[in-house]
Scaffold this motif. Structure first.
Motif, PDB file in Angstrom:
ATOM      1  N   ASP A  48       0.815  -1.214   0.000  1.00  0.00           N
ATOM      2  CA  ASP A  48       0.000   0.000   0.000  1.00  0.00           C
ATOM      3  C   ASP A  48       0.852   1.268   0.000  1.00  0.00           C
ATOM      4  N   HIS A  49       0.191   2.359  -0.389  1.00  0.00           N
ATOM      5  CA  HIS A  49       0.771   3.715  -0.321  1.00  0.00           C
ATOM      6  C   HIS A  49       2.137   3.784  -1.015  1.00  0.00           C
ATOM      7  N   MET A  50       2.188   3.311  -2.244  1.00  0.00           N
ATOM      8  CA  MET A  50       3.439   3.358  -2.997  1.00  0.00           C
ATOM      9  C   MET A  50       3.716   4.772  -3.497  1.00  0.00           C
ATOM     10  N   GLN A  51       4.950   5.168  -3.430  1.00  0.00           N
ATOM     11  CA  GLN A  51       5.373   6.472  -3.935  1.00  0.00           C
ATOM     12  C   GLN A  51       6.149   6.274  -5.236  1.00  0.00           C
ATOM     13  N   TRP A  52       5.735   6.993  -6.269  1.00  0.00           N
ATOM     14  CA  TRP A  52       6.425   6.896  -7.552  1.00  0.00           C
ATOM     15  C   TRP A  52       7.566   7.901  -7.620  1.00  0.00           C
ATOM     16  N   SER A  53       8.651   7.466  -8.209  1.00  0.00           N
ATOM     17  CA  SER A  53       9.746   8.398  -8.473  1.00  0.00           C
ATOM     18  C   SER A  53       9.386   9.239  -9.698  1.00  0.00           C
ATOM     19  N   GLN A  54      10.097  10.322  -9.902  1.00  0.00           N
ATOM     20  CA  GLN A  54       9.852  11.164 -11.065  1.00  0.00           C
ATOM     21  C   GLN A  54      10.089  10.384 -12.357  1.00  0.00           C
ATOM     22  N   GLU A  55      11.078   9.504 -12.328  1.00  0.00           N
ATOM     23  CA  GLU A  55      11.376   8.695 -13.505  1.00  0.00           C
ATOM     24  C   GLU A  55      10.218   7.752 -13.835  1.00  0.00           C
ATOM     25  N   GLU A  56       9.637   7.119 -12.790  1.00  0.00           N
ATOM     26  CA  GLU A  56       8.497   6.219 -13.005  1.00  0.00           C
ATOM     27  C   GLU A  56       7.299   6.980 -13.556  1.00  0.00           C
ATOM     28  N   GLU A  57       7.080   8.180 -13.055  1.00  0.00           N
ATOM     29  CA  GLU A  57       5.973   9.007 -13.526  1.00  0.00           C
ATOM     30  C   GLU A  57       6.165   9.363 -15.004  1.00  0.00           C
ATOM     31  N   GLU A  58       7.367   9.753 -15.371  1.00  0.00           N
ATOM     32  CA  GLU A  58       7.644  10.121 -16.763  1.00  0.00           C
ATOM     33  C   GLU A  58       7.510   8.911 -17.697  1.00  0.00           C
ATOM     34  N   ASN A  59       7.981   7.755 -17.249  1.00  0.00           N
ATOM     35  CA  ASN A  59       7.857   6.543 -18.065  1.00  0.00           C
ATOM     36  C   ASN A  59       6.395   6.181 -18.310  1.00  0.00           C
ATOM     37  N   ALA A  60       5.569   6.349 -17.285  1.00  0.00           N
ATOM     38  CA  ALA A  60       4.143   6.049 -17.418  1.00  0.00           C
ATOM     39  C   ALA A  60       3.483   7.003 -18.420  1.00  0.00           C
ATOM     40  N   ASP A 315     -12.557   4.078  -8.660  1.00  0.00           N
ATOM     41  CA  ASP A 315     -12.411   3.754 -10.081  1.00  0.00           C
ATOM     42  C   ASP A 315     -10.941   3.830 -10.472  1.00  0.00           C
ATOM     43  N   TYR A 316     -10.684   3.571 -11.754  1.00  0.00           N
ATOM     44  CA  TYR A 316      -9.305   3.526 -12.255  1.00  0.00           C
ATOM     45  C   TYR A 316      -8.668   4.920 -12.261  1.00  0.00           C
ATOM     46  N   GLY A 317      -7.391   4.963 -11.860  1.00  0.00           N
ATOM     47  CA  GLY A 317      -6.648   6.206 -11.859  1.00  0.00           C
ATOM     48  C   GLY A 317      -5.698   6.291 -13.046  1.00  0.00           C
ATOM     49  N   ARG A 318      -5.278   7.511 -13.359  1.00  0.00           N
ATOM     50  CA  ARG A 318      -4.396   7.777 -14.491  1.00  0.00           C
ATOM     51  C   ARG A 318      -3.070   7.024 -14.343  1.00  0.00           C
ATOM     52  N   TYR A 319      -2.684   6.360 -15.403  1.00  0.00           N
ATOM     53  CA  TYR A 319      -1.444   5.595 -15.516  1.00  0.00           C
ATOM     54  C   TYR A 319      -1.451   4.297 -14.702  1.00  0.00           C
ATOM     55  N   ASP A 320      -2.620   3.806 -14.413  1.00  0.00           N
ATOM     56  CA  ASP A 320      -2.720   2.463 -13.837  1.00  0.00           C
ATOM     57  C   ASP A 320      -2.127   1.454 -14.827  1.00  0.00           C
ATOM     58  N   THR A 321      -1.652   0.342 -14.329  1.00  0.00           N
ATOM     59  CA  THR A 321      -1.077  -0.698 -15.190  1.00  0.00           C
ATOM     60  C   THR A 321      -2.020  -1.083 -16.324  1.00  0.00           C
ATOM     61  N   ALA A 322      -3.315  -1.125 -16.031  1.00  0.00           N
ATOM     62  CA  ALA A 322      -4.292  -1.493 -17.059  1.00  0.00           C
ATOM     63  C   ALA A 322      -4.265  -0.518 -18.236  1.00  0.00           C
ATOM     64  N   GLN A 323      -4.005   0.766 -17.972  1.00  0.00           N
ATOM     65  CA  GLN A 323      -3.920   1.750 -19.046  1.00  0.00           C
ATOM     66  C   GLN A 323      -2.640   1.570 -19.851  1.00  0.00           C
ATOM     67  N   LEU A 324      -1.553   1.333 -19.159  1.00  0.00           N
ATOM     68  CA  LEU A 324      -0.261   1.258 -19.837  1.00  0.00           C
ATOM     69  C   LEU A 324      -0.097  -0.020 -20.662  1.00  0.00           C
ATOM     70  N   ARG A 325      -0.924  -1.020 -20.404  1.00  0.00           N
ATOM     71  CA  ARG A 325      -0.833  -2.280 -21.140  1.00  0.00           C
ATOM     72  C   ARG A 325      -1.565  -2.258 -22.484  1.00  0.00           C
ATOM     73  N   PHE A 326      -2.381  -1.236 -22.720  1.00  0.00           N
ATOM     74  CA  PHE A 326      -3.103  -1.186 -23.991  1.00  0.00           C
ATOM     75  C   PHE A 326      -2.134  -1.032 -25.157  1.00  0.00           C
TER      76      PHE A 326
END
Length: 396
Positions: A48-60, A315-326
């Motif tokens: 729970d409560h994962m924090q994304w790095s700036q790099e992870e955010e940009e990759n998404a 509901d689904y949030g922006r850059y969820d894995t489900a979005q990035l897999r399309f």
């Protein structure tokens, strides 16, 4: 010796409880299982409560931009809109009630579902040893036992002159006494109207929009069955889903009314008046609707809430894995996609959610981005999940 044996017994019991608790998600809103040691990532299925790095955010962002380059043809987009119910009916025809798991987490995240008194009772139950047994039970086959309290309630309040047919309550004796009273003749028609909808005699009413096969319905009913005066409405625009709910062994029209309804059709009436609902549950539903129609849906739902009523959203949030897999070619419009089975999904930001519900006249109580790390321990796969969880209240 007795004290020593007793201490040892307590210690063993404490360790057993700790082992049990570590094997399931902690009972804290949005979870409390924090990943502090990356080497232990595969010890649990969810962090729970994962924090994304700036790099992870940009990759998404890059992945989402890439899979949005090629849009679905306009004629196909129109087809997915016009035939949305068909695709969802085919979904439930294929998967029936086997695709989604029961949402037993609902009361952890949304205790507002329950009436105030029942919330306290549930907390007491959760602290008891019986809570584990309740949580692990996924079968609701004992219909008579489950609804015994409810049936006693109806008998007590409506007596032998009452009958319940598909959620409609009719009391011949009460109706006769009303029409025989000269002073009440003028309100006879109004009385008939008030008793003509399911759950009209309830004091606490819940609506789940997009009930699917009942993965929220039956966990809720399992708790509410011992709460007289409560009533649950549930709707879906896929008739196949509603039929799955109604055919379930635990469905009982004295406590629940399932009906087919298209929330996008503003002209389509609900089977109950406006401003009577205490709670509306909107979980992974709004994302299936075309973005241009979302605001109208939220506006209409807000009218159903009584003053002080709560709308609970997840509901689904922006850059969820489900979005990035399309893959390319599945994007309908910005952050809106079509799956291979023809069903659609949108990925929200919390600002979008806040704006929609505020425009509908609701007050924000909670609006959070829920970031988690989901783990497939067998395949050693890690997935960044993003959901939006919100609570909005209708002003008094």
């Amino acid at each position: 010796n007795f004290i020593t044996r007793l201490s040892a017994l307590c210690l063993r019991k404490s360790k057993m409880q700790q082992r049990h608790q570590s094997s399931r998600r902690p009972a804290v809103p949005l979870g409390s299982r924090i990943l502090t040691d990356p080497s232990k990532v595969f010890e649990h299925n969810m962090w729970d409560h994962m924090q994304w790095s700036q790099e992870e955010e940009e990759n998404a962002k890059e992945k989402a931009a890439e899979n949005s380059l090629v849009k679905v043809q306009w004629e196909d987009q129109d087809k997915y809109e016009r035939e949305a119910s068909k695709y969802w009916n085919e979904f439930y025809k294929t998967h029936k009630n086997n695709f989604f798991k029961d949402r037993n987490w609902l009361f952890l995240e949304f205790p507002e579902i329950l009436p105030g008194k029942r919330k306290e009772e549930l907390k007491t139950e959760e602290r008891s040893s019986e809570h584990t047994k309740i949580n692990s039970a996924n079968s609701f086959s004992h219909k008579n036992e489950m609804f015994e309290a409810g049936e006693n309630y109806w008998k007590k309040n409506y007596g032998g002159g009452s009958t319940s047919v598909r959620g409609y309550v009719f009391n011949k004796n009460r109706a006769k006494s009303l029409t025989d009273n000269p002073q009440a003749k003028n309100c006879g028609e109004e009385f008939g109207r008030l008793e003509s909808f399911p759950g009209s005699d309830a004091t606490y009413r819940i609506l789940e929009v997009g009930c699917g096969a009942g993965n929220s319905v039956f966990p809720i009913l399992k708790v509410l069955c011992n709460t007289p005066g409560t009533f649950l409405y549930c709707c879906d625009f896929a008739s196949g889903a509603v039929e799955l709910v109604k055919s379930h062994s635990s469905y009982n029209s004295a406590w629940c009314s399932a009906f087919v309804h298209d929330v996008c059709d503003d002209a389509l009436p609900y089977p109950f008046p406006d401003e009577i609902l205490d709670v509306i549950l909107l979980v992974f539903v709004l994302s299936t609707i075309h973005p241009d129609r979302m605001q109208g849906v939220v506006n209409r739902l807000a009218k159903l809430l009584k003053p002080g009523g709560m709308l609970l959203f997840r509901d689904y949030g922006r850059y969820d894995t489900a979005q990035l897999r399309f893959k390319k070619g599945h994007c309908l419009s910005e952050n809106f996609y079509v799956r291979g089975d023809g069903t659609r999904v949108y990925f929200f930001t919390k600002d979008e959610v806040s704006n929609m519900f505020n425009l509908a006249g609701l007050t924000e109580v909670q609006n959070l981005v829920d970031r988690r790390l989901q783990v497939n321990r067998k395949k050693k796969v890690k997935m960044q999940r993003v959901w939006i969880q919100s609570k909005f209240q209708k002003p008094l």
